[in-house]
Design a protein around this motif. Structure first.
Motif, PDB file in Angstrom:
ATOM      1  N   TYR A 274      -6.603  -5.182  -1.880  1.00 39.97           N
ATOM      2  CA  TYR A 274      -5.509  -6.063  -1.478  1.00 39.97           C
ATOM      3  C   TYR A 274      -5.973  -7.215  -0.591  1.00 39.97           C
ATOM      4  O   TYR A 274      -5.623  -8.363  -0.836  1.00 39.97           O
ATOM      5  CB  TYR A 274      -4.413  -5.265  -0.761  1.00 39.97           C
TER       6      TYR A 274
ATOM      7  N   LYS B 239      -6.782   1.117   3.616  1.00 37.51           N
ATOM      8  CA  LYS B 239      -5.932   1.006   2.428  1.00 37.51           C
ATOM      9  C   LYS B 239      -5.768  -0.450   1.996  1.00 37.51           C
ATOM     10  O   LYS B 239      -5.749  -0.746   0.800  1.00 37.51           O
ATOM     11  CB  LYS B 239      -4.564   1.643   2.683  1.00 37.51           C
ATOM     12  N   LEU B 240      -5.621  -1.355   2.961  1.00 38.45           N
ATOM     13  CA  LEU B 240      -5.455  -2.771   2.624  1.00 38.45           C
ATOM     14  C   LEU B 240      -6.730  -3.370   2.030  1.00 38.45           C
ATOM     15  O   LEU B 240      -6.668  -4.249   1.173  1.00 38.45           O
ATOM     16  CB  LEU B 240      -5.036  -3.577   3.861  1.00 38.45           C
TER      17      LEU B 240
ATOM     18  N   ILE C 206       0.797  -1.226   0.000  1.00 34.45           N
ATOM     19  CA  ILE C 206       0.000   0.000   0.000  1.00 34.45           C
ATOM     20  C   ILE C 206       0.829   1.276   0.000  1.00 34.45           C
ATOM     21  O   ILE C 206       0.294   2.362  -0.162  1.00 34.45           O
ATOM     22  CB  ILE C 206      -1.009   0.017   1.172  1.00 34.45           C
TER      23      ILE C 206
END
Length: 136
Positions: free
Chosen positions: A92, A87-88, A67
């Motif tokens: 992701y 963000k993950l 990230i």
């Protein structure tokens, strides 16, 4: 050394409010806010490659695998955990579980009319009075 507490007139109590009370005053300690020089450990459960120790850069960021840069400046640990998880989860990981803790706090400095001016390590719940006493 002189220490003064200044408060705006709106924050000062009226004379009748100064009468003795049966209530006990509690000191509220704000949560620690991250800054440059803090070292944090981030654990992403089930993802050893993402779980590491990070140093908050001078710009206030930590650089994580996948990230990239995550802004940590001014965040509490809980807010940092949320920012990393968001963000993950953006392409992701599905429902990432993130834990973080401060390993080393950035130092603070005491200068002026003290016997031992200089750099000192921050400790949890440090007050101005305790910091000044540390420098004698």
């Amino acid at each position: 050394m002189t220490i003064a507490l200044l408060a705006p007139m709106s924050a000062m109590a009226a004379p009748e409010a100064l009468a003795p009370s049966t209530e006990v005053a509690q000191r509220v300690i704000p949560e620690y806010r991250l800054g440059a020089g803090d070292k944090v450990r981030v654990i992403v459960y089930g993802e050893e490659a993402l779980s590491k120790e990070f140093l908050v850069s001078a710009a206030g960021n930590i650089s994580m695998p996948l990230i990239g840069e995550v802004s940590a400046l001014g965040l509490t640990i809980g807010e940092l955990q949320t920012a990393i998880a968001v963000k993950l989860s953006d392409g992701y990981l599905k429902d990432p579980k993130v834990s973080a803790e401060v390993l080393n706090y950035r130092p603070f400095y005491i200068l002026g009319e003290v016997n031992r001016p200089g750099e000192y390590p921050y400790t949890s719940n440090l007050t101005v009075m305790n910091a000044a006493a540390t420098a004698q």
